[in-house]
Design a protein around this motif. Structure first.
Motif, PDB file in Angstrom:
ATOM      1  N   UNK A 162     -24.473 -19.414   3.291  1.00  0.00           N
ATOM      2  CA  UNK A 162     -24.388 -17.973   3.010  1.00  0.00           C
ATOM      3  C   UNK A 162     -25.267 -17.617   1.816  1.00  0.00           C
ATOM      4  N   UNK A 163     -25.706 -16.377   1.837  1.00  0.00           N
ATOM      5  CA  UNK A 163     -26.616 -15.862   0.816  1.00  0.00           C
ATOM      6  C   UNK A 163     -25.904 -14.812  -0.027  1.00  0.00           C
ATOM      7  N   UNK A 164     -26.179 -14.794  -1.324  1.00  0.00           N
ATOM      8  CA  UNK A 164     -25.609 -13.796  -2.227  1.00  0.00           C
ATOM      9  C   UNK A 164     -26.144 -12.411  -1.862  1.00  0.00           C
ATOM     10  N   UNK A 165     -25.246 -11.469  -1.723  1.00  0.00           N
ATOM     11  CA  UNK A 165     -25.610 -10.099  -1.354  1.00  0.00           C
ATOM     12  C   UNK A 165     -26.497  -9.446  -2.410  1.00  0.00           C
ATOM     13  N   UNK A 166     -26.338  -9.812  -3.673  1.00  0.00           N
ATOM     14  CA  UNK A 166     -27.084  -9.154  -4.734  1.00  0.00           C
ATOM     15  C   UNK A 166     -28.423  -9.841  -5.025  1.00  0.00           C
ATOM     16  N   UNK A 167     -28.398 -11.128  -5.333  1.00  0.00           N
ATOM     17  CA  UNK A 167     -29.631 -11.811  -5.765  1.00  0.00           C
ATOM     18  C   UNK A 167     -30.349 -12.542  -4.632  1.00  0.00           C
ATOM     19  N   UNK A 168     -29.689 -12.650  -3.491  1.00  0.00           N
ATOM     20  CA  UNK A 168     -30.254 -13.280  -2.284  1.00  0.00           C
ATOM     21  C   UNK A 168     -30.434 -14.795  -2.397  1.00  0.00           C
ATOM     22  N   UNK A 169     -29.863 -15.403  -3.443  1.00  0.00           N
ATOM     23  CA  UNK A 169     -29.906 -16.862  -3.547  1.00  0.00           C
ATOM     24  C   UNK A 169     -28.854 -17.459  -2.615  1.00  0.00           C
ATOM     25  N   UNK A 170     -29.080 -18.689  -2.213  1.00  0.00           N
ATOM     26  CA  UNK A 170     -28.106 -19.417  -1.418  1.00  0.00           C
ATOM     27  C   UNK A 170     -26.861 -19.671  -2.282  1.00  0.00           C
ATOM     28  N   UNK A 171     -25.687 -19.464  -1.723  1.00  0.00           N
ATOM     29  CA  UNK A 171     -24.442 -19.703  -2.448  1.00  0.00           C
ATOM     30  C   UNK A 171     -24.089 -21.179  -2.284  1.00  0.00           C
ATOM     31  N   UNK A 172     -24.107 -21.920  -3.395  1.00  0.00           N
ATOM     32  CA  UNK A 172     -23.930 -23.372  -3.286  1.00  0.00           C
ATOM     33  C   UNK A 172     -22.765 -23.930  -4.097  1.00  0.00           C
ATOM     34  N   UNK A 173     -22.365 -23.289  -5.186  1.00  0.00           N
ATOM     35  CA  UNK A 173     -21.339 -23.853  -6.064  1.00  0.00           C
ATOM     36  C   UNK A 173     -19.994 -23.186  -5.802  1.00  0.00           C
ATOM     37  N   UNK A 174     -19.053 -23.946  -5.252  1.00  0.00           N
ATOM     38  CA  UNK A 174     -17.772 -23.360  -4.836  1.00  0.00           C
ATOM     39  C   UNK A 174     -16.866 -22.981  -6.008  1.00  0.00           C
ATOM     40  N   UNK A 175     -17.253 -23.268  -7.239  1.00  0.00           N
ATOM     41  CA  UNK A 175     -16.435 -22.897  -8.401  1.00  0.00           C
ATOM     42  C   UNK A 175     -16.649 -21.449  -8.829  1.00  0.00           C
ATOM     43  N   UNK A 176     -17.703 -20.801  -8.302  1.00  0.00           N
ATOM     44  CA  UNK A 176     -18.075 -19.472  -8.800  1.00  0.00           C
ATOM     45  C   UNK A 176     -18.165 -18.389  -7.721  1.00  0.00           C
ATOM     46  N   UNK A 194      -9.756 -23.634 -10.927  1.00  0.00           N
ATOM     47  CA  UNK A 194      -8.869 -24.793 -10.818  1.00  0.00           C
ATOM     48  C   UNK A 194      -8.658 -25.233  -9.371  1.00  0.00           C
ATOM     49  N   UNK A 195      -8.725 -24.300  -8.435  1.00  0.00           N
ATOM     50  CA  UNK A 195      -8.589 -24.610  -6.995  1.00  0.00           C
ATOM     51  C   UNK A 195      -9.658 -23.812  -6.244  1.00  0.00           C
ATOM     52  N   UNK A 196     -10.883 -24.325  -6.215  1.00  0.00           N
ATOM     53  CA  UNK A 196     -12.017 -23.565  -5.679  1.00  0.00           C
ATOM     54  C   UNK A 196     -11.906 -23.127  -4.214  1.00  0.00           C
ATOM     55  N   UNK A 197     -10.970 -23.682  -3.480  1.00  0.00           N
ATOM     56  CA  UNK A 197     -10.843 -23.275  -2.072  1.00  0.00           C
ATOM     57  C   UNK A 197     -10.071 -21.973  -1.906  1.00  0.00           C
ATOM     58  N   UNK A 198      -9.605 -21.379  -3.016  1.00  0.00           N
ATOM     59  CA  UNK A 198      -8.819 -20.154  -2.870  1.00  0.00           C
ATOM     60  C   UNK A 198      -9.408 -18.991  -3.671  1.00  0.00           C
ATOM     61  N   UNK A 199      -9.298 -17.796  -3.074  1.00  0.00           N
ATOM     62  CA  UNK A 199      -9.702 -16.565  -3.758  1.00  0.00           C
ATOM     63  C   UNK A 199      -8.497 -15.961  -4.465  1.00  0.00           C
ATOM     64  N   UNK A 200      -8.777 -15.276  -5.570  1.00  0.00           N
ATOM     65  CA  UNK A 200      -7.740 -14.549  -6.290  1.00  0.00           C
ATOM     66  C   UNK A 200      -8.247 -13.140  -6.576  1.00  0.00           C
ATOM     67  N   UNK A 201      -7.322 -12.243  -6.810  1.00  0.00           N
ATOM     68  CA  UNK A 201      -7.663 -10.859  -7.131  1.00  0.00           C
ATOM     69  C   UNK A 201      -8.383 -10.841  -8.480  1.00  0.00           C
TER      70      UNK A 201
END
Length: 155
Positions: free
Chosen positions: A36-50, A93-100
């Motif tokens: 997947x690509x970042x909607x804003x900067x168009x870079x590839x999304x690679x780091x699941x911590x951010x 702390x748990x990169x597989x989950x999204x939070x508000x």
């Protein structure tokens, strides 16, 4: 003839309900890291911590490689302050989950480089954030602080 009309009508109503149920998803989508690509900067999304997302009131999902890109995109689209938009961030702390994002607990720490250098980390709980800061240091932030930080960096 009457029975055939009723069967066609029933099938048609079933299809409408099926399209409504499948077409009205209004939640996050998993980020396909490395694809997947970042909607804003168009870079590839690679780091699941951010990774982060905005889910609009219409159910459209925009994916970002970090919170800084998400906020900059939201500022351009006038989403900041719009309660109809959902802002989601990855729990460090748990990169597989999204939070508000509006309720998350943040740390800014330049030793943890995010893809576009905002270096902001999100946590689901104050306990996780305190543990991180005790081990690694950093500046405590809330949602408004993060928005202000991104605004200052983009000037």
């Amino acid at each position: 003839m009457h029975k055939m009309f009723r069967n066609i009508l029933t099938s048609f109503l079933f299809l409408i309900i099926l399209f409504q149920l499948t077409g009205c998803k209004n939640g996050p989508e998993p980020i396909n890291y490395g694809h997947d690509e970042c909607e804003f900067c168009r870079m590839l999304i690679t780091d699941n911590r951010y990774g982060s997302e905005i889910v609009t009131d219409k159910g459209k999902v925009f994916k970002f490689d970090e919170i800084g890109c998400m906020i900059e995109y939201a500022m351009v689209k006038n989403f900041i302050g719009d309660a109809n938009q959902k802002f989601l961030v990855t729990d460090f702390a748990t990169p597989e989950s999204f939070i508000n994002a509006t309720n998350a607990f943040y740390v800014q720490n330049d030793n943890f480089r995010s893809p576009m250098d905002s270096n902001v980390i999100a946590f689901d709980s104050e306990i996780s954030r305190k543990k991180f800061v005790a081990e690694s240091g950093g500046t405590l932030l809330n949602w408004i602080d993060v928005i202000e930080l991104v605004k200052q960096r983009s000037m």
